[in-house]
Design an enzyme around this catalytic site. Structure first.
Site, short mmCIF file in Angstrom:
data_model
loop_
_atom_site.label_atom_id
_atom_site.label_comp_id
_atom_site.label_asym_id
_atom_site.label_seq_id
_atom_site.Cartn_x
_atom_site.Cartn_y
_atom_site.Cartn_z
N HIS A 167 -29.57 16.75 -2.97
CA HIS A 167 -30.17 16.84 -1.63
C HIS A 167 -31.68 16.91 -1.73
CE1 HIS A 167 -26.46 17.47 0.68
NE2 HIS A 167 -26.03 18.11 -0.40
N LYS A 212 -30.99 17.10 -18.70
CA LYS A 212 -31.81 16.07 -19.35
C LYS A 212 -30.95 15.33 -20.36
CE LYS A 212 -36.08 18.62 -18.84
NZ LYS A 212 -37.16 19.34 -19.46
#
Length: 184
Positions: free
Chosen positions: A114, A164
């Site tokens: 979001h 990551k």
């Protein structure tokens, strides 16, 4: 002017309450519901439903019930992919599971997020591709965030959050996940 779907598929900020996207998510949920109701004796029907739901499916796929996704058409599975109970894939952009990928129970692949702006958060999102390379194993409860690639042969420990990219042939654990061991 781009449609909201085109924005979503290009990784731009998009409105996820767009009627076209709402309909596509609804259709995917119906197929997930049907899939999750099938008996363990109905493996052929399960595979046929996955071929209808996913962008591509190769042989040897095995998914336990409690499986959910947003759209399905952005999910691409290689050979011998397996998902244990209660896996979730939010596939607003491409999610690739290469050959031999194993997802433990409760794994979440989160391909969208979001807006961080509180005023636009209720209706705007952004997507990121997720790629899980060959022969990876994600332990129970692992969460993979948007835009992440996990290298070939890597193991991610239970309840880790992968924010990551991870290199190939390592063991990673924690929140956020960090490499603790090289495998080769």
């Amino acid at each position: 002017m781009k449609t909201e779907r085109e924005k979503m598929l290009s990784g731009e900020l998009y409105c996820f309450n767009d009627p076209e996207l709402l309909k596509q998510r609804y259709d995917a949920r119906l197929l997930c519901e049907e899939f999750n109701k099938l008996s363990i004796t109905q493996q052929d029907q399960k595979v046929q439903l996955l071929k209808k739901l996913f962008g591509s499916v190769k042989e040897g796929i095995a998914i336990e019930p409690g499986f959910y996704c947003d759209y399905g058409f952005n999910i691409h599975c290689g050979k011998n992919v397996s998902m244990n109970f209660n896996c979730l894939i939010l596939d607003s952009l491409i999610v690739t599971l290469e050959d031999g990928v194993m997802l433990g129970p409760g794994v979440h692949l989160i391909g969208d997020t979001h807006s961080t702006d509180p005023l636009t958060r209720p209706h705007l999102g952004r997507s990121g591709e997720i790629t899980i390379k060959k022969n990876c194993w994600l332990g129970a409860g692992v969460t993979v965030m948007p835009g992440v690639t996990i290298g070939e042969g890597t193991t991610v420990g239970a309840n880790s959050v992968v924010t990551k990219d991870l290199p190939p042939n390592v063991v990673a654990v924690g929140s956020p996940a960090r490499v603790i061991k090289k495998l080769k």
